[in-house]
Design a protein around this motif. Structure first.
Motif, PDB file in Angstrom:
ATOM      1  N   LEU A 257       0.826  -1.210   0.000  1.00 14.36           N
ATOM      2  CA  LEU A 257       0.000   0.000   0.000  1.00 14.36           C
ATOM      3  C   LEU A 257       0.858   1.257   0.000  1.00 14.36           C
ATOM      4  CD1 LEU A 257      -2.777  -1.059   2.533  1.00 14.36           C
ATOM      5  CD2 LEU A 257      -3.053  -0.715   0.073  1.00 14.36           C
ATOM      6  N   ILE A 258       1.913   1.260   0.840  1.00 14.25           N
ATOM      7  CA  ILE A 258       2.781   2.447   0.917  1.00 14.25           C
ATOM      8  C   ILE A 258       3.510   2.656  -0.400  1.00 14.25           C
ATOM      9  CG2 ILE A 258       4.783   3.434   2.084  1.00 14.25           C
ATOM     10  CD1 ILE A 258       3.883   1.917   4.616  1.00 14.25           C
ATOM     11  N   SER A 259       3.982   1.557  -1.005  1.00 14.65           N
ATOM     12  CA  SER A 259       4.688   1.688  -2.284  1.00 14.65           C
ATOM     13  C   SER A 259       3.759   2.226  -3.360  1.00 14.65           C
ATOM     14  CB  SER A 259       5.246   0.322  -2.706  1.00 14.65           C
ATOM     15  OG  SER A 259       6.141  -0.172  -1.736  1.00 14.65           O
ATOM     16  N   THR A 260       2.521   1.749  -3.379  1.00 12.11           N
ATOM     17  CA  THR A 260       1.552   2.244  -4.370  1.00 12.11           C
ATOM     18  C   THR A 260       1.278   3.731  -4.154  1.00 12.11           C
ATOM     19  OG1 THR A 260       0.525   0.075  -4.428  1.00 12.11           O
ATOM     20  CG2 THR A 260      -0.751   1.900  -5.317  1.00 12.11           C
ATOM     21  N   PHE A 261       1.125   4.110  -2.884  1.00  6.49           N
ATOM     22  CA  PHE A 261       0.819   5.511  -2.587  1.00  6.49           C
ATOM     23  C   PHE A 261       1.987   6.415  -2.973  1.00  6.49           C
ATOM     24  CE2 PHE A 261      -1.334   8.898  -0.582  1.00  6.49           C
ATOM     25  CZ  PHE A 261      -0.395   9.623   0.128  1.00  6.49           C
ATOM     26  N   LEU A 262       3.225   6.005  -2.603  1.00  8.51           N
ATOM     27  CA  LEU A 262       4.383   6.835  -2.934  1.00  8.51           C
ATOM     28  C   LEU A 262       4.687   6.816  -4.423  1.00  8.51           C
ATOM     29  CD1 LEU A 262       6.744   5.998   0.061  1.00  8.51           C
ATOM     30  CD2 LEU A 262       5.330   8.027  -0.268  1.00  8.51           C
ATOM     31  N   HIS A 263       4.269   5.744  -5.103  1.00 10.41           N
ATOM     32  CA  HIS A 263       4.516   5.663  -6.545  1.00 10.41           C
ATOM     33  C   HIS A 263       3.720   6.739  -7.298  1.00 10.41           C
ATOM     34  CE1 HIS A 263       5.579   4.029 -10.394  1.00 10.41           C
ATOM     35  NE2 HIS A 263       4.297   3.827 -10.712  1.00 10.41           N
ATOM     36  N   VAL A 264       2.496   7.054  -6.809  1.00 16.07           N
ATOM     37  CA  VAL A 264       1.697   8.098  -7.455  1.00 16.07           C
ATOM     38  C   VAL A 264       2.015   9.479  -6.900  1.00 16.07           C
ATOM     39  CG1 VAL A 264      -0.187   6.511  -7.954  1.00 16.07           C
ATOM     40  CG2 VAL A 264      -0.215   7.772  -5.819  1.00 16.07           C
ATOM     41  N   HIS A 265       2.940   9.577  -5.942  1.00 18.91           N
ATOM     42  CA  HIS A 265       3.424  10.854  -5.424  1.00 18.91           C
ATOM     43  C   HIS A 265       4.947  10.919  -5.650  1.00 18.91           C
ATOM     44  CE1 HIS A 265      -0.420  10.499  -3.362  1.00 18.91           C
ATOM     45  NE2 HIS A 265      -0.402  11.819  -3.223  1.00 18.91           N
ATOM     46  N   PRO A 266       5.381  11.242  -6.845  1.00 14.61           N
ATOM     47  CA  PRO A 266       6.818  11.197  -7.152  1.00 14.61           C
ATOM     48  C   PRO A 266       7.641  12.192  -6.337  1.00 14.61           C
ATOM     49  CG  PRO A 266       5.614  12.261  -8.917  1.00 14.61           C
ATOM     50  CD  PRO A 266       4.598  11.698  -8.006  1.00 14.61           C
ATOM     51  N   PHE A 267       7.019  13.227  -5.791  1.00 13.86           N
ATOM     52  CA  PHE A 267       7.770  14.217  -5.023  1.00 13.86           C
ATOM     53  C   PHE A 267       7.800  13.871  -3.533  1.00 13.86           C
ATOM     54  CE2 PHE A 267       8.484  16.972  -8.475  1.00 13.86           C
ATOM     55  CZ  PHE A 267       7.366  16.925  -9.281  1.00 13.86           C
TER      56      PHE A 267
END
Length: 322
Positions: A257-267
């Motif tokens: 879940l964290i990887s998916t969330f950070l993947h759509v937030h590149p900054f």
């Protein structure tokens, strides 16, 4: 008229004598016959007047019916379905026209009622109570005018209520459409996150296998080589520590879940932002536990500092594809 004046002059002058008396009697008898003819002409003229009044009354009733039709046209134009499509200037003109039409219609109705009252009073043969008859007719006319005014006001109020009802229906339809669109967007977002989560889980499994293979290679290399340089020593110390992490199914799901969330937030995103996202996904966890998981996987997550001084903020980014 001239013949009667001449005969009157002859009689006053004394031209009637015994010898001409029969002739003058015939002339006087002719005047008497002319009286009946005058009465007949008067009756004919009265009948013509009555026919003209009846024709005028019918034409006036037709005009009033046309006024009612025009008023209904204006009322239909002010309904919500058509009213919304007119411009502000067009609406103002329609309201002015409608008001003028109603004023003219009321004045014509009053004039029509007044004429009808006068006709009924003229045609009334009741000589015993003319005052009471007149009062009754006037009262009936006043009551009729009041009923027409009340009926028009009720119609206008009904039209206004219909317009308000149409407006409320349109607002409800818009709210339903917005809610449907919002739910569809949420469903698409959830499906996208689920697909990304499945991909990340597969990627984590493959990463674990690669880490195990690397661990075996490093152990074999340690047996063959007695001494390694400092760089390879640090790498071998880092890789086993990260590869030796034992994860439970709950932690694997959190990492996905964290990887998916950070993947759509590149900054990058802060720990609190990640915690709020996990709360929306119905995951109960503390911020400190999230930070511990992020620090356990330095090859997947990276911490950066943004801002200066009091606005300094720690953000985590996903580097699994780097």
């Amino acid at each position: 008229m001239k013949a009667s004046q001449v005969l009157m002059t002859w009689l006053e002058r004394g031209d009637c004598s015994k010898r001409s008396s029969n002739t003058f009697y015939s002339l006087v008898q002719t005047c008497n016959s002319h009286i009946r003819r005058l009465l007949t002409e008067k009756q004919q003229h009265e009948e013509e007047v009555l026919r003209a009044k009846e024709k005028f009354k019918q034409q006036l009733e037709g005009i009033l019916r046309q006024f009612d039709q025009i008023d209904k046209v204006f009322s239909s134009a002010t309904k919500q379905k058509a009213w919304d499509h007119f411009t502000k200037a067009q609406r103002k003109n329609i309201e002015i026209w409608k008001k003028q039409c109603q004023e003219i219609k009321m004045s014509e109705q009053e004039e029509f009622l007044k004429d009808r009252v006068e006709d009924e009073m003229e045609m009334s043969d009741d000589e015993t109570g003319p005052v009471s008859k007149k009062q009754k007719v006037m009262q009936d006319a006043i009551n009729y005018a009041k009923e027409q005014a009340e009926l028009n006001s009720v119609r206008e109020e009904n039209d206004e209520l219909k317009c308000q009802l149409e407006a409320y229906k349109n607002e409800v339809d818009l709210l339903k459409q917005e809610q449907t669109n919002s739910s569809e967007d949420v469903d698409r977002t959830v499906k996208t996150l689920q697909q990304a989560l499945q991909g990340m889980q597969q990627q984590l499994v493959s990463t674990k296998q690669e880490l195990k293979q690397c661990q075996l290679k490093e152990e074999t290399r340690d047996k063959e080589k007695a001494v390694e340089d400092k760089k390879s020593q640090d790498r071998s110390d880092c890789v086993p520590s990260s590869s030796s992490v034992i994860m439970s199914e709950h932690e694997a799901r959190l990492i996905g879940l964290i990887s998916t969330f950070l993947h759509v937030h590149p900054f990058g995103a802060s720990v609190d932002y990640i915690w709020s996202f996990l709360q929306r996904c119905n995951v109960t966890i503390r911020s400190s536990e999230i930070e511990d998981i992020l620090e356990k996987l330095p090859s997947v997550f990276k911490q950066d500092h943004h801002g200066v001084g009091a606005s300094l903020e720690k953000r985590w980014t996903f580097i699994g594809f780097d």
